[in-house]
Design a protein around this motif. Sequence first.
Motif, mmCIF file in Angstrom:
data_model
loop_
_atom_site.group_PDB
_atom_site.id
_atom_site.type_symbol
_atom_site.label_atom_id
_atom_site.label_comp_id
_atom_site.label_asym_id
_atom_site.label_seq_id
_atom_site.Cartn_x
_atom_site.Cartn_y
_atom_site.Cartn_z
ATOM 1 N N VAL A 69 0.817 -1.265 0.029
ATOM 2 C CA VAL A 69 0.120 -0.020 -0.187
ATOM 3 C C VAL A 69 0.884 1.058 -0.116
ATOM 4 O O VAL A 69 0.586 2.173 -0.633
ATOM 5 N N LEU A 70 2.034 1.465 0.624
ATOM 6 C CA LEU A 70 2.644 2.396 0.986
ATOM 7 C C LEU A 70 3.683 2.795 -0.357
ATOM 8 O O LEU A 70 3.946 3.760 -0.758
ATOM 9 N N SER A 71 4.360 1.681 -0.644
ATOM 10 C CA SER A 71 5.115 1.935 -1.948
ATOM 11 C C SER A 71 5.521 0.975 -2.906
ATOM 12 O O SER A 71 6.074 1.074 -3.899
ATOM 13 N N GLY A 72 5.074 -0.323 -2.184
ATOM 14 C CA GLY A 72 5.188 -1.593 -3.369
ATOM 15 C C GLY A 72 4.871 -1.494 -4.546
ATOM 16 O O GLY A 72 5.448 -1.927 -5.630
ATOM 17 N N VAL A 127 15.867 4.063 -11.345
ATOM 18 C CA VAL A 127 15.177 3.144 -10.518
ATOM 19 C C VAL A 127 15.679 3.138 -8.944
ATOM 20 O O VAL A 127 14.600 3.078 -8.201
ATOM 21 N N ALA A 128 17.027 3.222 -8.804
ATOM 22 C CA ALA A 128 17.517 3.396 -7.634
ATOM 23 C C ALA A 128 17.237 4.707 -6.828
ATOM 24 O O ALA A 128 16.939 4.852 -5.678
ATOM 25 N N LEU A 129 17.144 5.914 -7.793
ATOM 26 C CA LEU A 129 16.666 7.069 -7.301
ATOM 27 C C LEU A 129 15.066 6.862 -6.840
ATOM 28 O O LEU A 129 14.755 7.652 -5.842
ATOM 29 N N GLY A 130 14.325 6.207 -7.437
ATOM 30 C CA GLY A 130 12.789 5.952 -6.997
ATOM 31 C C GLY A 130 12.785 5.439 -5.710
ATOM 32 O O GLY A 130 11.994 5.640 -4.886
ATOM 33 N N HIS A 131 13.571 4.454 -5.380
ATOM 34 C CA HIS A 131 13.826 3.653 -4.023
ATOM 35 C C HIS A 131 14.439 4.730 -2.864
ATOM 36 O O HIS A 131 13.923 4.969 -1.785
ATOM 37 N N ILE A 132 15.273 5.651 -3.093
ATOM 38 C CA ILE A 132 15.689 6.753 -2.240
ATOM 39 C C ILE A 132 14.546 7.717 -2.376
ATOM 40 O O ILE A 132 14.468 8.034 -1.099
ATOM 41 N N ILE A 133 14.108 8.009 -3.221
ATOM 42 C CA ILE A 133 12.796 8.920 -3.022
ATOM 43 C C ILE A 133 11.428 8.774 -2.356
ATOM 44 O O ILE A 133 11.086 9.214 -1.443
ATOM 45 N N THR A 134 11.510 7.384 -2.598
ATOM 46 C CA THR A 134 10.436 6.581 -1.732
ATOM 47 C C THR A 134 10.745 6.474 -0.188
ATOM 48 O O THR A 134 10.025 6.587 0.571
ATOM 49 N N ILE A 188 12.507 8.400 1.517
ATOM 50 C CA ILE A 188 12.678 9.705 2.635
ATOM 51 C C ILE A 188 11.051 9.767 3.151
ATOM 52 O O ILE A 188 11.215 10.153 4.398
ATOM 53 N N PRO A 189 10.109 9.809 2.310
ATOM 54 C CA PRO A 189 8.989 10.182 3.307
ATOM 55 C C PRO A 189 8.373 9.051 4.269
ATOM 56 O O PRO A 189 7.978 9.215 5.402
ATOM 57 N N LEU A 190 8.663 7.712 4.094
ATOM 58 C CA LEU A 190 8.582 6.591 4.702
ATOM 59 C C LEU A 190 9.427 6.863 6.083
ATOM 60 O O LEU A 190 8.809 6.532 7.078
ATOM 61 N N ALA A 191 10.789 7.367 6.153
ATOM 62 C CA ALA A 191 11.342 7.345 7.298
ATOM 63 C C ALA A 191 11.093 8.529 8.288
ATOM 64 O O ALA A 191 11.427 8.601 9.303
ATOM 65 N N ILE A 192 10.042 9.266 7.685
ATOM 66 C CA ILE A 192 9.468 10.509 8.768
ATOM 67 C C ILE A 192 8.714 9.815 9.744
ATOM 68 O O ILE A 192 8.681 10.391 10.788
ATOM 69 N N THR A 193 7.944 9.136 9.422
ATOM 70 C CA THR A 193 7.061 8.425 10.163
ATOM 71 C C THR A 193 7.458 7.133 10.929
ATOM 72 O O THR A 193 8.738 6.470 10.561
ATOM 73 N N ILE A 194 7.158 6.693 12.326
ATOM 74 C CA ILE A 194 7.664 5.562 13.025
ATOM 75 C C ILE A 194 7.450 4.392 12.193
ATOM 76 O O ILE A 194 8.031 3.389 12.310
ATOM 77 N N ILE A 195 6.084 4.262 11.919
ATOM 78 C CA ILE A 195 5.574 3.119 11.159
ATOM 79 C C ILE A 195 6.300 2.962 9.756
ATOM 80 O O ILE A 195 6.750 1.888 9.511
ATOM 81 N N GLY A 196 6.481 3.929 9.132
ATOM 82 C CA GLY A 196 7.420 3.850 7.943
ATOM 83 C C GLY A 196 8.894 3.434 7.959
ATOM 84 O O GLY A 196 9.445 3.319 6.878
ATOM 85 N N PHE A 222 10.116 0.332 6.489
ATOM 86 C CA PHE A 222 9.799 0.143 5.000
ATOM 87 C C PHE A 222 11.015 1.074 4.246
ATOM 88 O O PHE A 222 11.453 0.688 3.264
ATOM 89 N N ALA A 223 11.415 2.234 5.073
ATOM 90 C CA ALA A 223 12.348 3.094 4.527
ATOM 91 C C ALA A 223 13.784 2.259 4.470
ATOM 92 O O ALA A 223 14.497 2.376 3.374
ATOM 93 N N ILE A 224 13.904 1.582 5.425
ATOM 94 C CA ILE A 224 15.188 0.734 5.604
ATOM 95 C C ILE A 224 15.265 -0.385 4.510
ATOM 96 O O ILE A 224 15.979 -0.554 3.429
ATOM 97 N N ALA A 225 13.942 -0.913 4.094
ATOM 98 C CA ALA A 225 13.928 -2.010 3.172
ATOM 99 C C ALA A 225 14.295 -1.253 1.677
ATOM 100 O O ALA A 225 14.431 -1.915 0.920
ATOM 101 N N ASN A 226 13.729 -0.093 1.614
ATOM 102 C CA ASN A 226 13.613 0.572 0.329
ATOM 103 C C ASN A 226 15.416 0.923 0.062
ATOM 104 O O ASN A 226 15.738 0.676 -0.934
ATOM 105 N N ILE A 227 15.857 1.367 1.029
ATOM 106 C CA ILE A 227 17.334 1.587 1.103
ATOM 107 C C ILE A 227 18.237 0.298 0.726
ATOM 108 O O ILE A 227 19.178 0.137 0.127
#
Length: 124
Positions: A11-14, A81-88, A90-98, A101-106
């Motif tokens: 839902v969030l980024s996949g 494609v790597a830039l897409g993962h990094i851009i995705t 950033i906003p996920l890392a702002i929230t505790i729940i995200g 998912f931010a770590i998985a993206n990185i």
Amino acid sequence: MRTLLNVIWLVLSGFWLFLGWMLAAVIMFVLIVTIPWGIAAARIGVYSLWPFGKRVVETPTSGFWALIGNIIWVVLAGWWVALGHIITAIPLAITIIGIPFAIANIKMVPVALLPLGKRIVDID
């Protein structure tokens, strides 16, 4: 737990990351010479759709040609494609729940840059 993480991820980024990978795969298929990169992009795109419970491992038999292929991939599609993962991430890392998912993206950025010579396997 993995299923819950995968559903939230979807839902969030996949889904959007999957579309980016599939776009890269289609471009590679259209160019015909780059079909091996298209296959790798499609495989990793499916992984990016449902990543929890799987991991990426190096293929020990990949050699010089995988290196050359990865260099071509970075030029053609890998960087965006790597830039897409990094851009995705950033906003996920702002929230505790995200944060997970931010770590998985990185963690997917190296795979996005150098997909050849890697396999996706189940954790179990």
